[in-house]
Design an enzyme around this catalytic site. Structure first.
Site, PDB file in Angstrom:
ATOM      1  N   TYR A 193      -1.663  -1.218  10.111  1.00 11.76           N
ATOM      2  CA  TYR A 193      -1.807  -1.591   8.700  1.00 11.76           C
ATOM      3  C   TYR A 193      -0.583  -1.150   7.901  1.00 11.76           C
ATOM      4  CZ  TYR A 193      -3.844  -1.706   3.989  1.00 11.76           C
ATOM      5  OH  TYR A 193      -4.095  -1.950   2.658  1.00 11.76           O
TER       6      TYR A 193
ATOM      7  N   LYS B 249       2.209  -3.536   5.882  1.00  9.59           N
ATOM      8  CA  LYS B 249       2.427  -3.412   4.446  1.00  9.59           C
ATOM      9  C   LYS B 249       3.868  -3.026   4.127  1.00  9.59           C
ATOM     10  CE  LYS B 249      -1.662  -4.586   3.120  1.00  9.59           C
ATOM     11  NZ  LYS B 249      -1.874  -5.813   2.324  1.00  9.59           N
TER      12      LYS B 249
ATOM     13  N   SER C 289       0.847  -1.190   0.000  1.00 17.95           N
ATOM     14  CA  SER C 289       0.000   0.000   0.000  1.00 17.95           C
ATOM     15  C   SER C 289       0.881   1.237   0.000  1.00 17.95           C
ATOM     16  CB  SER C 289      -0.891   0.000   1.247  1.00 17.95           C
ATOM     17  OG  SER C 289      -1.465   1.276   1.467  1.00 17.95           O
TER      18      SER C 289
END
Length: 245
Positions: free
Chosen positions: A154, A158, A141
């Protein structure tokens, strides 16, 4: 120039494929004549029959459970005899401040987003190495580089996947197994909608990066799974630069 793909007789494993990008990829693979095997904790949504030559199988599996992943892969290999590709897409995206983060939520995020990718790769790689053929795709991401408030777990997961994927690609290149990482960009998925409720942030993404659909990502994924994609250890990005207001 029109692109076409033929996956007849081939098998793709998709983690997190009950919805979003994974579901779009599974449908595209089945439409190309292959069998897409979806691993997800969620049940698949009701859909009309696919006008395809292949099919989509669904298995209720938590990718954070290594034993369950290995058991499912063994079952798939026993029934189909091969796994040609892996899309490791299962992920969770909790939102919250670091100072108030629940330790269990932090560990769950890494268990799904990072460990789940590792377990899936470990499970499929022996057969791919033995056949000297295979393609593995992992999602990262733009937040891995840019970060974002209330998205630390998160973003951290990533970011770790970038290093993991490039290292794995170097390890298995001699066995003719390709490992690449994809930055899908901002895509309108159930997970995106949960993490970005109607209003400010969703409007921000629409004005800046734009919001795509899962089907927008399926074509690039099909290319990377195909034998036309000879690269490994590469990063394919649909992400535009994150623009600050």
């Amino acid at each position: 120039m029109k692109a076409g793909f033929d996956a007849t007789g081939e098998v793709l494993l998709v983690t997190g494929g009950a919805s979003g990008i994974g579901a779009a990829a599974a449908r595209a693979y089945a439409a190309a004549g292959g069998t897409a095997v979806v691993l997800d904790t969620a049940a698949p949504p009701a859909r009309p029959p696919l006008p395809d030559r292949g099919g989509v199988e669904h298995h209720r599996v938590d990718v954070a459970d290594r034993d369950a992943v290995f058991a499912c892969v063994a079952d798939v290999l026993g029934r189909h005899g091969r796994i040609d590709g892996l899309i490791a897409g299962a992920a969770v995206q909790p939102r919250g401040d670091v100072v108030a983060m629940d330790p269990g939520e932090w560990r769950r995020t890494l268990a799904v987003n990072l460990d789940g990718v590792v377990w899936a790769c470990q499970a499929v790689l022996p057969s791919m190495i033995g056949r000297r053929s295979g393609a593995i795709l992992v999602f990262s991401s733009g937040l891995a580089h840019a970060g974002r408030a209330q998205a630390s777990a998160y973003a951290a997961s990533k970011g770790a996947l970038i290093s993991f994927t490039r290292s794995l690609a170097a390890e298995v290149a001699a066995h003719r197994v390709r490992v690449n990482i994809v930055f899908p960009g901002v895509i309108d998925t159930p997970q995106f909608r949960r993490a970005n409720p109607e209003g400010g942030e969703r409007e921000h993404w629409a004005r800046t990066t734009g919001i795509g659909t899962p089907d927008d990502v399926a074509g690039p994924l099909m290319f990377l799974l195909s034998d036309a994609a000879t690269m490994t250890g590469s990063q394919l990005s649909r992400d535009r630069a994150l623009v600050k207001e």
